[in-house]
Write an enzyme that holds these catalytic residues in place. Sequence first.
Site, PDB file in Angstrom:
ATOM      1  N   ASP A  84      -7.253  -8.890  12.697  1.00  0.00           N
ATOM      2  CA  ASP A  84      -6.233  -8.100  12.019  1.00  0.00           C
ATOM      3  C   ASP A  84      -5.198  -9.035  11.408  1.00  0.00           C
ATOM      4  O   ASP A  84      -4.187  -9.372  12.028  1.00  0.00           O
ATOM      5  CB  ASP A  84      -5.581  -7.138  13.015  1.00  0.00           C
ATOM      6  N   GLY A  85      -5.474  -9.458  10.169  1.00  0.00           N
ATOM      7  CA  GLY A  85      -4.570 -10.378   9.484  1.00  0.00           C
ATOM      8  C   GLY A  85      -4.009  -9.811   8.198  1.00  0.00           C
ATOM      9  O   GLY A  85      -3.118 -10.404   7.596  1.00  0.00           O
ATOM     10  N   LYS A  86      -4.566  -8.671   7.743  1.00  0.00           N
ATOM     11  CA  LYS A  86      -4.119  -8.025   6.508  1.00  0.00           C
ATOM     12  C   LYS A  86      -4.094  -9.029   5.356  1.00  0.00           C
ATOM     13  O   LYS A  86      -3.145  -9.117   4.589  1.00  0.00           O
ATOM     14  CB  LYS A  86      -2.757  -7.365   6.708  1.00  0.00           C
ATOM     15  N   ARG A  87      -5.177  -9.770   5.239  1.00  0.00           N
ATOM     16  CA  ARG A  87      -5.273 -10.812   4.229  1.00  0.00           C
ATOM     17  C   ARG A  87      -5.505 -10.210   2.847  1.00  0.00           C
ATOM     18  O   ARG A  87      -6.075  -9.124   2.708  1.00  0.00           O
ATOM     19  CB  ARG A  87      -6.413 -11.770   4.567  1.00  0.00           C
ATOM     20  N   THR A 111      -9.098  -7.158   8.425  1.00  0.00           N
ATOM     21  CA  THR A 111      -8.248  -6.227   7.690  1.00  0.00           C
ATOM     22  C   THR A 111      -7.709  -6.914   6.433  1.00  0.00           C
ATOM     23  O   THR A 111      -7.496  -8.124   6.415  1.00  0.00           O
ATOM     24  CB  THR A 111      -7.080  -5.710   8.542  1.00  0.00           C
TER      25      THR A 111
END
Length: 257
Positions: A84-87, A111
């Site tokens: 979950d890094g929202k890259r 993510t």
Amino acid sequence: MDFLEALLRPPLVLGVDPRPRLHGREPIPHIRRYALALMEALAPRLGAVKFQLAFFEALGPRGLELLLELASGARVMGLPVIFDGKRGDIGSTAEAYAEAYLLRFPGSALTANPYLGLDALLPLFRAAQESGGAVFVLVKTTNPGSGFLQDLPVGGRPLYLHLAEALAREGEAYREGAWSRVGMVVGATYEAAVRAVRQAAPRAPLLLPGVGAQGGRPLKGPGFLLAASRALFYPGGRPDLEAAKEAAEALLEALVE
């Protein structure tokens, strides 16, 4: 391991967001022992394990080593992994993110942030297809201010719904059987949005954060993965294996249509 196998497991996702202050004077060894023991204890009740990258990055180089060790441990236990890094970035940077989290960890998910446009997500989608993984794109997030952009009316409907429809169209090229490798993140705290996105994107796995501590109900539905972090990793505000097992059982028993 193929990440889409997570959809055949129980729908609960353990969010691992380590807080060093809760683990004594030498937090990293204690976090390691606790997280591994917790994943093993909850494994039969879990669809996946989600590692929030920021909490590991905050621990410095030893934190990144810990992340890799725990992710490897989860995979040994047969648990699919979500980073979950929202890259989200363009060109070679997006390709580097794809290499770091999808190609190096086949069968895992990442993510992603769609703000730069769908073309910036293509390297992630392609890597997910190549590696048997998945990408969960932010569509409607749990934070109270999410509506500032995500709920903007466009043609009489909220922007997040237009995004969901665009991702659903794009995701058809990455579908394996019943499910696409292009998933979406929709906060369980916004049940109407969950229903609307499911209708707009029937083949997309949906990662639903906000279950438990943030007040989201454990929603039951095809392709739903219910993410709980504080409620499972720190039940009662502290590390507690037995309380975590009880909390997992309670969430699964409370599933609502």
